[in-house]
Write a protein that holds these residues in place. Structure first.
Motif, PDB file in Angstrom:
ATOM      1  N   LEU A   1       6.414   2.061 -11.390  1.00 10.33           N
ATOM      2  CA  LEU A   1       6.343   0.615 -11.616  1.00 10.33           C
ATOM      3  C   LEU A   1       5.981   0.259 -13.048  1.00 10.33           C
ATOM      4  CD1 LEU A   1       4.587  -0.607  -8.357  1.00 10.33           C
ATOM      5  CD2 LEU A   1       7.023  -0.532  -8.898  1.00 10.33           C
ATOM      6  N   ASP A   2       5.659   1.255 -13.870  1.00 13.31           N
ATOM      7  CA  ASP A   2       5.302   1.016 -15.260  1.00 13.31           C
ATOM      8  C   ASP A   2       6.594   0.808 -16.054  1.00 13.31           C
ATOM      9  OD1 ASP A   2       4.395   0.917 -17.847  1.00 13.31           O
ATOM     10  OD2 ASP A   2       3.325   2.822 -17.775  1.00 13.31           O
ATOM     11  N   TYR A   3       6.941  -0.435 -16.311  1.00 15.83           N
ATOM     12  CA  TYR A   3       8.212  -0.765 -16.958  1.00 15.83           C
ATOM     13  C   TYR A   3       8.321  -0.148 -18.350  1.00 15.83           C
ATOM     14  CZ  TYR A   3      12.000  -3.277 -19.122  1.00 15.83           C
ATOM     15  OH  TYR A   3      13.154  -3.568 -19.793  1.00 15.83           O
TER      16      TYR A   3
ATOM     17  N   GLU B   1       2.279   8.472  -8.792  1.00 12.51           N
ATOM     18  CA  GLU B   1       3.730   8.426  -8.980  1.00 12.51           C
ATOM     19  C   GLU B   1       4.246   6.990  -8.818  1.00 12.51           C
ATOM     20  OE1 GLU B   1       7.689   9.712  -9.642  1.00 12.51           O
ATOM     21  OE2 GLU B   1       5.730  10.477 -10.208  1.00 12.51           O
ATOM     22  N   ALA B   2       3.712   6.245  -7.851  1.00 12.47           N
ATOM     23  CA  ALA B   2       4.132   4.857  -7.644  1.00 12.47           C
ATOM     24  C   ALA B   2       3.786   4.003  -8.857  1.00 12.47           C
ATOM     25  CB  ALA B   2       3.482   4.288  -6.378  1.00 12.47           C
ATOM     26  N   VAL B   3       2.598   4.195  -9.414  1.00  9.11           N
ATOM     27  CA  VAL B   3       2.198   3.449 -10.612  1.00  9.11           C
ATOM     28  C   VAL B   3       3.130   3.793 -11.771  1.00  9.11           C
ATOM     29  CG1 VAL B   3       0.381   3.213 -12.348  1.00  9.11           C
ATOM     30  CG2 VAL B   3      -0.205   3.133  -9.930  1.00  9.11           C
TER      31      VAL B   3
ATOM     32  N   PHE C   1       0.833  -1.194   0.000  1.00 11.62           N
ATOM     33  CA  PHE C   1       0.000   0.000   0.000  1.00 11.62           C
ATOM     34  C   PHE C   1       0.869   1.246   0.000  1.00 11.62           C
ATOM     35  CE2 PHE C   1      -2.422  -3.335   2.008  1.00 11.62           C
ATOM     36  CZ  PHE C   1      -3.722  -3.152   1.584  1.00 11.62           C
ATOM     37  N   VAL C   2       0.395   2.294  -0.671  1.00 12.73           N
ATOM     38  CA  VAL C   2       1.051   3.608  -0.662  1.00 12.73           C
ATOM     39  C   VAL C   2      -0.007   4.659  -0.328  1.00 12.73           C
ATOM     40  CG1 VAL C   2       2.842   2.971  -2.319  1.00 12.73           C
ATOM     41  CG2 VAL C   2       0.717   3.956  -3.147  1.00 12.73           C
ATOM     42  N   LYS C   3       0.456   5.822   0.075  1.00 13.73           N
ATOM     43  CA  LYS C   3      -0.480   6.917   0.358  1.00 13.73           C
ATOM     44  C   LYS C   3      -1.227   7.288  -0.916  1.00 13.73           C
ATOM     45  CE  LYS C   3       1.852   9.032   4.228  1.00 13.73           C
ATOM     46  NZ  LYS C   3       2.466  10.245   4.772  1.00 13.73           N
TER      47      LYS C   3
END
Length: 96
Positions: A72-74, A67-69, A59-61
């Protein structure tokens, strides 16, 4: 409740995946919390071995989710690296 402040991002299938993911996001300023589904933690490694699926929810805020997605988007990450390499090569060509 703590999870109310956080949004589900992804599932890590091993302790190693979780540590790598957590360190990568933390290095980019994104705090992470995790929660294991079912039988887990250090006890799982003792009884089940290190190669069993862990099913660790990450989980992230909410404010960090987009930004996390993106991180992680290669495909997007790879495209950005390609663009940076191309720009560096062009600069080297012009300087010679």
């Amino acid at each position: 409740m703590l999870e109310d402040q956080y949004t589900y991002l992804t599932m890590a299938n091993s302790d190693i995946d979780m540590v790598l993911l957590k360190n990568y996001l933390s290095a980019n300023g994104i705090p992470v919390i995790t929660r294991e589904k079912g039988f887990g933690g250090p006890i799982r490694s003792i009884f089940m071995g290190n190669f069993t699926p862990a099913h660790i929810e990450v989980f992230v805020k909410e404010s960090d989710y987009d930004e996390a997605v993106r991180l992680l988007d290669y495909e997007e990450f790879s495209a950005e690296l390609d663009e940076e390499l191309w720009m560096e090569e062009e600069k080297e060509k012009k300087s010679h």
